[in-house]
Design a protein around this motif. Structure first.
Motif, short mmCIF file in Angstrom:
data_model
loop_
_atom_site.label_atom_id
_atom_site.label_comp_id
_atom_site.label_asym_id
_atom_site.label_seq_id
_atom_site.Cartn_x
_atom_site.Cartn_y
_atom_site.Cartn_z
N LEU A 65 0.82 -1.21 0.00
CA LEU A 65 0.00 0.00 0.00
C LEU A 65 0.85 1.25 0.00
O LEU A 65 1.99 1.27 0.47
N PHE A 66 0.30 2.32 -0.53
CA PHE A 66 1.02 3.58 -0.58
C PHE A 66 0.01 4.69 -0.43
O PHE A 66 -1.18 4.48 -0.49
N GLY A 67 0.54 5.93 -0.23
CA GLY A 67 -0.35 7.07 -0.20
C GLY A 67 -0.28 7.81 1.10
O GLY A 67 0.60 7.59 1.92
N LEU A 68 -1.28 8.64 1.33
CA LEU A 68 -1.24 9.56 2.43
C LEU A 68 -2.21 9.21 3.55
O LEU A 68 -1.88 9.30 4.71
N THR A 69 -3.42 8.83 3.20
CA THR A 69 -4.45 8.68 4.21
C THR A 69 -4.98 7.27 4.23
O THR A 69 -5.56 6.80 3.26
N GLY A 70 -4.83 6.55 5.34
CA GLY A 70 -5.38 5.21 5.45
C GLY A 70 -6.82 5.28 5.93
O GLY A 70 -7.21 6.16 6.68
N ILE A 71 -7.63 4.34 5.49
CA ILE A 71 -9.04 4.32 5.87
C ILE A 71 -9.35 2.97 6.48
O ILE A 71 -9.06 1.93 5.90
N SER A 72 -9.93 2.95 7.65
CA SER A 72 -10.31 1.70 8.30
C SER A 72 -11.74 1.35 7.91
O SER A 72 -12.65 2.15 8.08
N LEU A 73 -11.93 0.15 7.38
CA LEU A 73 -13.22 -0.22 6.84
C LEU A 73 -13.79 -1.47 7.48
O LEU A 73 -13.06 -2.30 8.00
N ALA A 74 -15.11 -1.61 7.41
CA ALA A 74 -15.74 -2.86 7.79
C ALA A 74 -15.45 -3.90 6.72
O ALA A 74 -15.44 -5.09 6.99
N GLN A 75 -15.22 -3.46 5.48
CA GLN A 75 -14.89 -4.37 4.40
C GLN A 75 -13.54 -5.03 4.66
O GLN A 75 -12.73 -4.53 5.43
N SER A 76 -13.31 -6.14 4.00
CA SER A 76 -12.07 -6.89 4.20
C SER A 76 -10.90 -6.33 3.42
O SER A 76 -9.75 -6.61 3.74
N PHE A 77 -11.17 -5.57 2.37
CA PHE A 77 -10.05 -5.04 1.59
C PHE A 77 -9.47 -3.79 2.26
O PHE A 77 -10.10 -3.16 3.10
N SER A 78 -8.25 -3.44 1.87
CA SER A 78 -7.60 -2.24 2.37
C SER A 78 -7.77 -1.11 1.37
O SER A 78 -7.88 -1.36 0.17
N VAL A 79 -7.74 0.11 1.86
CA VAL A 79 -7.93 1.29 1.01
C VAL A 79 -6.95 2.37 1.41
O VAL A 79 -6.70 2.59 2.59
#
Length: 280
Positions: free
Chosen positions: A13-27
């Motif tokens: 993963l790369f970038g600036l802002t991580g998002i915590s999700l109920a989904q199983s994938f990362s964003v």
């Protein structure tokens, strides 16, 4: 080797802002433009596969870069499936109130983008499919028909992959990388992403995606859809046309050089076609 040809896609993963999700994938969310783009990597890949694309677009767009569960170091889920991943992405768009995003998907990620657009066209603005077909299996078997595969069949089919030693798996990943890109500098990343993927997810999703046939769904896609295919597909243009039909909103283009990872192998051609779509 075909196991990897379906589409190694990455998960560093790369970038600036991580998002915590109920989904199983990362964003990862990158950029703050008014128009959103969701980028979906392919089989066994990391969101890092989109780094150059995102670096080019982030000043004008908000980019959401996904990495699917079980791939490239992201925690696996118990029962991954192509249909469930489609639903998770749809739920993510709705939950985050992302208004009419553009979907860009590579390989299996392109299949996911087609599946979303065919079932929920009202949710998206347009779609870019990078080297994916509605039914890859039908290229090899013209009489292919989707069938229900039992858990036992999945287990049996994936046994060879799961029983490989780490060294055997590493060698296979390297052989596959050579068949997927002409950019020798990318080999190590592709191998790394594969080795950091969960083997059970790898096996399950390979056989699940091999059983996907989106040809009937293509007629339901009403949004502008750009399909960018690798250069070797030019040898079977009539078969490709049969899969996509003659819908005026679906435009198919063939890269001038390179292999499966078009964004690596024919960057200028690839990004120009994306700009042409975005600027219309």
């Amino acid at each position: 080797m075909f196991i990897f040809k379906v589409g190694l896609l990455c998960v560093v993963l790369f970038g600036l802002t991580g998002i915590s999700l109920a989904q199983s994938f990362s964003v990862q969310r990158i950029g703050n433009g008014k128009q959103s783009i969701i980028l979906i990597p392919g089989f066994a890949c990391s969101g890092d596969v989109w780094r150059q694309t995102v670096d080019t677009l982030k000043s004008d767009y908000t980019c959401y870069v996904l990495t699917m569960p079980g791939f490239a170091g992201v925690a696996p889920e118990e029962n991954p499936s192509f249909d469930n991943w489609t639903k998770q992405i749809i739920d993510f768009i709705r939950k985050e109130n992302i208004e009419k995003p553009i979907l860009i998907g590579h390989s299996m990620g392109g299949g996911l983008a087609l599946n979303i657009a065919s079932s929920n066209a009202d949710l998206v603005k347009c779609v870019v499919v990078v080297d994916a077909l509605p039914c890859l299996a039908a290229i090899y078997d013209p009489n292919f028909q989707t069938k229900k595969i039992s858990a036992e069949e999945f287990k049996k089919a994936g046994a060879g992959l799961l029983e490989m030693s780490d060294e055997q798996f590493r060698r296979q990943a390297y052989i596959s990388a050579i068949s997927l890109t002409t950019d020798t500098l990318r080999y190590n990343d592709l191998v790394k992403w594969s080795l950091s993927s969960d083997r059970k997810t790898y096996a399950k999703m390979y056989y699940d995606y091999s059983n996907v046939d989106l040809r009937p769904a293509i007629r339901n896609i009403s949004v502008p859809t750009l399909v960018l295919l690798e250069h070797p597909f030019k040898k079977i243009v009539p078969m490709i046309k049969q899969q996509f039909g003659s819908k005026p909103n679906v435009k198919v283009e063939y890269a001038e050089k390179g292999l499966h990872f078009i964004m690596f192998d024919d960057w200028e051609w690839y990004i120009q076609h994306i700009f042409d779509l975005l600027n219309n």
